[in-house]
Design a protein around this motif. Structure first.
Motif, short mmCIF file in Angstrom:
data_model
loop_
_atom_site.label_atom_id
_atom_site.label_comp_id
_atom_site.label_asym_id
_atom_site.label_seq_id
_atom_site.Cartn_x
_atom_site.Cartn_y
_atom_site.Cartn_z
N ASP A 116 -5.52 5.05 -4.23
CA ASP A 116 -4.27 5.80 -4.37
C ASP A 116 -4.40 7.26 -3.98
O ASP A 116 -3.42 7.90 -3.59
CB ASP A 116 -3.76 5.73 -5.81
CG ASP A 116 -3.24 4.34 -6.17
OD1 ASP A 116 -2.94 3.58 -5.22
OD2 ASP A 116 -3.15 4.03 -7.36
N HIS A 117 -5.60 7.82 -4.09
CA HIS A 117 -5.78 9.26 -3.90
C HIS A 117 -6.69 9.54 -2.71
O HIS A 117 -7.28 8.64 -2.13
CB HIS A 117 -6.37 9.89 -5.17
CG HIS A 117 -5.53 9.67 -6.40
ND1 HIS A 117 -4.37 10.35 -6.64
CD2 HIS A 117 -5.69 8.80 -7.44
CE1 HIS A 117 -3.83 9.94 -7.78
NE2 HIS A 117 -4.62 9.00 -8.28
N ALA A 125 -1.67 1.98 0.12
CA ALA A 125 -2.47 2.23 -1.08
C ALA A 125 -2.41 1.05 -2.04
O ALA A 125 -3.41 0.68 -2.68
CB ALA A 125 -2.00 3.51 -1.77
N LYS A 126 -1.23 0.43 -2.16
CA LYS A 126 -1.08 -0.72 -3.04
C LYS A 126 -1.95 -1.89 -2.57
O LYS A 126 -2.67 -2.50 -3.36
CB LYS A 126 0.39 -1.13 -3.07
CG LYS A 126 0.71 -2.31 -3.98
CD LYS A 126 2.21 -2.60 -3.95
CE LYS A 126 2.57 -3.78 -4.84
NZ LYS A 126 4.03 -4.05 -4.83
N SER A 145 -8.25 4.86 4.56
CA SER A 145 -7.37 3.76 4.20
C SER A 145 -7.58 2.63 5.20
O SER A 145 -7.98 2.86 6.34
CB SER A 145 -5.90 4.18 4.22
OG SER A 145 -5.63 5.18 3.27
N THR A 176 3.95 1.84 4.98
CA THR A 176 4.05 3.17 4.42
C THR A 176 2.76 3.52 3.68
O THR A 176 1.91 2.66 3.40
CB THR A 176 5.23 3.27 3.46
OG1 THR A 176 4.98 2.44 2.33
CG2 THR A 176 6.53 2.83 4.14
N LYS A 177 2.62 4.80 3.33
CA LYS A 177 1.44 5.24 2.59
C LYS A 177 1.36 4.54 1.24
O LYS A 177 0.27 4.14 0.80
CB LYS A 177 1.51 6.76 2.41
CG LYS A 177 0.33 7.36 1.68
CD LYS A 177 0.46 8.87 1.56
CE LYS A 177 -0.72 9.46 0.82
NZ LYS A 177 -0.60 10.94 0.69
N VAL A 178 2.50 4.38 0.58
CA VAL A 178 2.51 3.71 -0.74
C VAL A 178 2.12 2.24 -0.59
O VAL A 178 1.34 1.71 -1.40
CB VAL A 178 3.90 3.86 -1.39
CG1 VAL A 178 3.97 3.05 -2.67
CG2 VAL A 178 4.20 5.33 -1.66
N GLN A 179 2.67 1.56 0.41
CA GLN A 179 2.33 0.16 0.63
C GLN A 179 0.85 -0.02 0.95
O GLN A 179 0.19 -0.94 0.45
CB GLN A 179 3.19 -0.42 1.75
CG GLN A 179 4.66 -0.58 1.40
CD GLN A 179 5.48 -1.02 2.60
OE1 GLN A 179 5.20 -0.63 3.74
NE2 GLN A 179 6.51 -1.81 2.35
N LYS A 222 -7.54 9.33 5.47
CA LYS A 222 -6.41 9.67 4.60
C LYS A 222 -5.95 11.10 4.84
O LYS A 222 -4.75 11.38 4.81
CB LYS A 222 -6.82 9.51 3.13
CG LYS A 222 -7.10 8.09 2.69
CD LYS A 222 -7.52 8.08 1.23
CE LYS A 222 -7.83 6.67 0.74
NZ LYS A 222 -8.32 6.66 -0.67
#
Length: 465
Positions: free
Chosen positions: A136-137, A104-105, A185, A99-102, A78
């Protein structure tokens, strides 16, 4: 950009969790290639290929053409972010990134599904939030969420831990995967085909080389090998793991060693050594693991097969530069400087009478040393590994410069007073010349070959972590 609907993510989470729990069922082989980093450029490139079978996952909706599946086949750090990350299929065609958001989800939902499979029941709300926080973090925040989800014994008594968290603490598979996802991740690949098809994907990236130990000053003098440590985060996620480490010429691999340890988890913060397998010599390995090694001067290969759940690995590589060209020039230059100062000390009265010519001759020495430092016969890669020798050679130029200064300031009747000064300068020049001679006469330096087999493993085993 791919669109990940919530219903698709929910449908994918459970089979993806089962896939992570049985990586050797679908991932048949993982091949990783590393290149030894250079001291002046602390980056190294990893190239990884994964041979796998498409599992029974839901196909990504809303796309035309053949069915496409999102499959988690690897881990990536990460932070810091990877440099020059490149994903490709078996035909060499580039693959899209999430993406990073996808990511993490997806990671959060998969971790929840893995916990529910371990418990056999739905998660409580606070535990679900803690697990999502792991995905998420990054850094301390991710680990704080991990330790809330699976508390440390030191931070809470067993009676203070609720039933679900206590059950997850004792699940070896869950604690191993959750501990992996705090600093990392999942790397999701978009793969075309049908369930059961055999596929190969490849990815490569550059990663900062962060030394876990300091090489000694003797290594910069080419007396000891340089030791490099590579972490192996992909190690435990395939039926078979192949590792190949190469060294660019004229850098040579002196020895290598594969270490396999248990992963520190909230239930066991200490690492336990499982395998210590040198490339040359006998190692230690449990019966459940098969480890094969082969090593030449340009490549070290390792192959591991067996149960590696809850384990990670790293490899030590000891490299030696071929310093013959540099040492030959440095040896001649150092003894030439020592001989020059010895001649001045023995004939000081004549030198004082022709002081201008003597000063000019003494100042030739630094020019000679400068030529040796930049001479074209020295390979550019060698210079970074022999900084100690280069600095020693630069210091060898100091005595004649000091002698030239004294000679220029002295009068014609000062010959007697300069003799002890030049004798001291002569002794100062002899010391590095003797050191260059000793290094040059050592078998591994003169042949440009690895050290003797007998001492290699012992020295590598005592590398500081």
């Amino acid at each position: 950009m791919l669109e990940l609907r919530d219903d698709f993510v929910a449908e994918l989470a459970a089979p993806a969790a089962r896939f992570l729990g049985e990586p050797d069922r679908h991932v048949h082989r993982r091949v990783e290639q590393l290149a030894v980093p250079l001291p002046e450029r602390p980056l190294y490139r990893r190239a990884i290929s994964v041979d796998f079978t498409i599992p029974d996952f839901p196909a990504l909706p809303g796309l035309t053409g053949p069915s496409r599946y999102l499959i988690p086949l690897s881990l990536i750090s990460k932070c810091p972010p990877l440099l020059d990350l490149d994903l490709r299929d078996e035909a060499g065609q580039p693959l899209p990134f999430l993406t990073k958001v996808q990511t993490a989800k997806l990671d959060g939902r998969v971790l929840e599904a893995l916990a529910e499979q371990a418990l056999g029941e739905p998660l409580e709300g606070s535990l679900r939030n803690d697990l999502r926080g792991v995905a998420d973090h990054h850094g301390a925040t991710a680990f704080n969420n991990l330790y809330r989800a699976i508390p440390l014994i030191e931070l809470a008594t067993v009676r203070e831990i609720d039933r679900q968290r206590l059950l997850l603490r004792n699940d070896r598979l869950f604690t191993a995967i959750a501990s992996d996802l705090a600093p990392n991740s999942l790397l999701w690949f978009l793969v075309s085909g049908e369930v059961g098809d055999r596929r190969i994907v490849k990815f490569a990236f550059e990663q900062p080389w962060l030394p876990k130990h300091r090489n000694s000053f003797l290594a910069s003098l080419a007396i000891e090998p340089f030791r490099v440590r590579f972490p192996l985060p992909q190690f435990g996620r395939a039926e078979g793991y192949h590792l190949s480490i190469t060294a660019p010429e004229p850098i040579q691999i002196h020895d290598a060693r594969l270490d396999i340890d248990s992963i520190p988890t909230p239930t066991s913060a200490d690492r336990t050594a499982i395998v210590r397998q040198p490339a040359r010599g006998e190692g230690t390995a449990p019966e459940c693991l098969s480890v094969s090694v082969a090593c030449t001067t340009t490549r070290a290969r390792f192959y591991v097969r067996g149960d590696r759940v809850g384990c990670d690995g790293h490899v030590w590589v000891a490299v030696t530069p071929d310093t013959r060209g540099f040492l030959n020039g440095a040896l001649g230059a150092a003894w030439a400087v020592a001989a020059l100062l010895g001649m001045f000390a023995a004939n000081m009265s004549e030198a004082v009478r022709v002081a201008d010519a003597g000063v000019a001759v003494l100042l030739i020495a630094p020019l000679l040393l400068s030529y040796v430092l930049v001479r074209p016969t020295e390979h550019i890669l060698v210079g970074g590994y022999v900084r100690g020798l280069r600095r020693l050679l630069v210091a060898t130029g100091a005595p004649p410069v000091v002698g030239a200064l004294f000679l220029a300031l002295a009068g014609e009747d000062a010959g007697g007073s300069l003799v002890p000064i030049f004798r001291i300068l002569f002794a100062m020049a002899v010391v590095p010349a003797l050191l260059f001679s000793a290094v040059r006469l050592m078998p591994w330096a003169s042949r440009g070959a690895p050290w003797s087999r007998g001492s290699a493993n012992g020295r590598l085993m005592h590398a500081r972590r």
